[in-house]
Motif scaffolding. Sequence first.
Motif, PDB file in Angstrom:
ATOM      1  N   THR A  79      15.657 -38.937 -17.990  1.00 34.46           N
ATOM      2  CA  THR A  79      14.405 -38.437 -18.565  1.00 34.46           C
ATOM      3  C   THR A  79      13.205 -38.743 -17.673  1.00 34.46           C
ATOM      4  O   THR A  79      12.067 -38.660 -18.108  1.00 34.46           O
ATOM      5  CB  THR A  79      14.125 -39.033 -19.962  1.00 34.46           C
ATOM      6  OG1 THR A  79      14.111 -40.450 -19.854  1.00 34.46           O
ATOM      7  CG2 THR A  79      15.163 -38.606 -20.961  1.00 34.46           C
ATOM      8  N   LEU A 137       7.443 -38.835 -22.279  1.00 31.03           N
ATOM      9  CA  LEU A 137       6.977 -37.447 -22.263  1.00 31.03           C
ATOM     10  C   LEU A 137       6.659 -36.990 -20.857  1.00 31.03           C
ATOM     11  O   LEU A 137       7.054 -35.905 -20.421  1.00 31.03           O
ATOM     12  CB  LEU A 137       5.731 -37.302 -23.159  1.00 31.03           C
ATOM     13  CG  LEU A 137       6.012 -37.117 -24.646  1.00 31.03           C
ATOM     14  CD1 LEU A 137       4.716 -37.001 -25.423  1.00 31.03           C
ATOM     15  CD2 LEU A 137       6.868 -35.878 -24.855  1.00 31.03           C
ATOM     16  N   VAL A 138       5.922 -37.862 -20.123  1.00 35.65           N
ATOM     17  CA  VAL A 138       5.585 -37.521 -18.740  1.00 35.65           C
ATOM     18  C   VAL A 138       6.876 -37.361 -17.923  1.00 35.65           C
ATOM     19  O   VAL A 138       7.013 -36.447 -17.112  1.00 35.65           O
ATOM     20  CB  VAL A 138       4.675 -38.601 -18.117  1.00 35.65           C
ATOM     21  CG1 VAL A 138       4.610 -38.452 -16.613  1.00 35.65           C
ATOM     22  CG2 VAL A 138       3.293 -38.506 -18.726  1.00 35.65           C
ATOM     23  N   LEU A 140       9.788 -36.409 -19.039  1.00 39.68           N
ATOM     24  CA  LEU A 140      10.420 -35.139 -19.395  1.00 39.68           C
ATOM     25  C   LEU A 140       9.714 -33.971 -18.712  1.00 39.68           C
ATOM     26  O   LEU A 140      10.351 -33.016 -18.267  1.00 39.68           O
ATOM     27  CB  LEU A 140      10.404 -34.947 -20.914  1.00 39.68           C
ATOM     28  CG  LEU A 140      11.420 -35.787 -21.690  1.00 39.68           C
ATOM     29  CD1 LEU A 140      11.199 -35.655 -23.184  1.00 39.68           C
ATOM     30  CD2 LEU A 140      12.838 -35.371 -21.329  1.00 39.68           C
ATOM     31  N   ILE A 141       8.362 -34.082 -18.647  1.00 38.19           N
ATOM     32  CA  ILE A 141       7.607 -33.002 -18.008  1.00 38.19           C
ATOM     33  C   ILE A 141       7.933 -32.946 -16.523  1.00 38.19           C
ATOM     34  O   ILE A 141       8.214 -31.874 -15.969  1.00 38.19           O
ATOM     35  CB  ILE A 141       6.093 -33.193 -18.237  1.00 38.19           C
ATOM     36  CG1 ILE A 141       5.776 -32.990 -19.717  1.00 38.19           C
ATOM     37  CG2 ILE A 141       5.294 -32.219 -17.382  1.00 38.19           C
ATOM     38  CD1 ILE A 141       4.400 -33.462 -20.121  1.00 38.19           C
ATOM     39  N   LEU A 142       7.953 -34.130 -15.875  1.00 39.04           N
ATOM     40  CA  LEU A 142       8.286 -34.167 -14.456  1.00 39.04           C
ATOM     41  C   LEU A 142       9.685 -33.595 -14.231  1.00 39.04           C
ATOM     42  O   LEU A 142       9.903 -32.764 -13.337  1.00 39.04           O
ATOM     43  CB  LEU A 142       8.207 -35.612 -13.936  1.00 39.04           C
ATOM     44  CG  LEU A 142       8.573 -35.810 -12.466  1.00 39.04           C
ATOM     45  CD1 LEU A 142       7.611 -35.075 -11.554  1.00 39.04           C
ATOM     46  CD2 LEU A 142       8.599 -37.294 -12.112  1.00 39.04           C
ATOM     47  N   GLY A 144      11.204 -31.521 -16.121  1.00 39.11           N
ATOM     48  CA  GLY A 144      11.139 -30.086 -16.368  1.00 39.11           C
ATOM     49  C   GLY A 144      10.594 -29.318 -15.179  1.00 39.11           C
ATOM     50  O   GLY A 144      11.110 -28.254 -14.817  1.00 39.11           O
ATOM     51  N   VAL A 145       9.551 -29.883 -14.550  1.00 39.45           N
ATOM     52  CA  VAL A 145       8.954 -29.223 -13.382  1.00 39.45           C
ATOM     53  C   VAL A 145       9.986 -29.146 -12.248  1.00 39.45           C
ATOM     54  O   VAL A 145      10.183 -28.091 -11.627  1.00 39.45           O
ATOM     55  CB  VAL A 145       7.689 -29.986 -12.920  1.00 39.45           C
ATOM     56  CG1 VAL A 145       7.219 -29.464 -11.570  1.00 39.45           C
ATOM     57  CG2 VAL A 145       6.584 -29.846 -13.953  1.00 39.45           C
TER      58      VAL A 145
END
Lengths: 316, 298
Positions: A79, A137-138, A140-142, A144-145
């Motif tokens: 994650t 969250l950060v 997961l965003i990373l 995702g990117v």
Amino acid sequence: MRLAALLTLALIPLSALSLMLGAASVDVAAIGHDPQAALIFWVSRLPRTLAVLLTGAALAVAGVILQQIVRNRFVEPGTTGTGEGAALGLLAITLLAPGAPIIVKMLVASAAALATTFLFLRLIRRLPPREVLLVPLVGLILAGVLQAAVTFIGWQTDLLQYIGTWLMSGEFSGVIAGRYELLWIAGAAAALAYVYADRFVLLGLGRDAATNLGLDTERVLHLGLAVVSIVTALVVVTVGMIPFVGLVVPNLVSRLMGDNLRQSLPVVAAGGAALVLACDILGRAVRYPYEVPVGTVLGVLGSALFLWLLYRQPAR
Amino acid sequence: MLRLARLAAVASAIAFAVPAVAAAVEIETAKGPVTLAGTPEKVAVFDIAAIDTLLALGIVPAGVPDKLYVPYLGEDAAKAPKVGTLFEPNLEAVAGLAPDLIVIGGRSSTQGDALAPIAPVIDMTIGSDVVAEAKARLTAYGKAFGREARAAELTAALDAELTAVARAAEGQGTALVLLTNGTKLSAYGAGSRFGWIHSALGLPQAREGLKTDTHGDAISFEFIAETNPDWIFVIDRGAAIGEAGSAAATLDNPLVKGTRAAKAEQIVYLSPAPIYIAGGGYTSLMGTLAELKAALAK
């Protein structure tokens, strides 16, 4: 301690089952006088069982270390984009030097994973320290990117299925003697983490506290990151991404026996090994003689466990 | 050069199209029968297998995807204007081309709705019954473009090759069709997208009675050792992107070496790009059949 003994006991029948279960119908007990049985045992069954045990143990330990470093329980290598970073590195080397030996590909993947972990750390340092849920969250965003980048390049080069099969779906179906030995390095990295267990606990107290206690925080931080990246990269390259192990196992163990890593790390390692082995055996049995990726089994099982953890243990 | 080629293509299309002008034809597509208003002259194609078969019929598409992936399609197709990728058609480029027919299929089959406002769209996807559907598409293109005679010729040649391959395969034992992806393997049974190899050759599956997924099933090396086939046909996913020899390295282990196929040197590496990317295209099929025939006749 009782828990450690219990898990070790659970590992024995699981390993025995793993050694007996496979697509080939041979009697493992006959390895003494049946050459085919011996071949299957030494080339397929034993390496696969060892690979699963090493992977599970190393991933769970890497999860603990990362959670200490970022001081958040809901983080695991999967994650924070580390796995996706490794995938991106592997994709790059596959495209730039398709004929490169597997060891070069693994080194590039490890380097990319390391870079991703550093990027993640830089990002979370800017977050307000009390907002613990922002950290995963950060991550997961990373992730995702990076995943988007992998998907984009994969699409352009018609490599999506190639990456998907090799890296994203964690499975041990391709493991035979000669194809998994790098996992011993992942195992060694996890063992190294155990040597420094106390220092990771100090690091988990926070940068200032750890420095006041005389810890060389930078060095321990870098060591921890190296362990996490090496474990993730080698696992991804050898068997593919395996989710949730580094998340649920450390959390369950922490709930049961606290955060004295010197005591709990062996339990975490044994727990990770047992979980992945159980899932791999399930994956082998469900569609016998075909295989269901262990990553898929864990994805289903792990999300249920994770939801349970979130419910039982809200953010501190 | 480009303009000249395009001009030539258009000119030849017009020349051949003249007798069939304005006659509405009904052709069979993957989504059922479709009626075309007349003979298409400018066709944009978003499927490599379709480009393959159209070129075999002597029809040069007016628009093709940015990447053709397979090298054998030749210069005419490579020089045709690019109209986006298989997954993401460049709608402006397609509209600018003003085609009178758009062909989609396989990977691009979801793009029908996006393309429909520009021109009539036909879905020519080739499913898992590869040989029969490839013939159906060939016949449909022949009818749509007024090339029935050529289509019949090609169908006859395909049938002849199929007969020859089946004869070469007679009594050669069992077969296993594999796809390799790095270190991992999938088996493709009779009902799968590469299952036509079994039916075309008449070689039974090495392990009967197994349910198989269209997309293949993950297998272990133990599975290969256990099924012990007489023939192994390998499609190397890695080689489709230029990682030559990786499938041979993947299969180079004691478990595979113990099989009858390995002992008799009957592990056949098929050219992956035609079968994987242009699967069901006429030239692709003929090429794969030729490879199979050569291996079986050895």
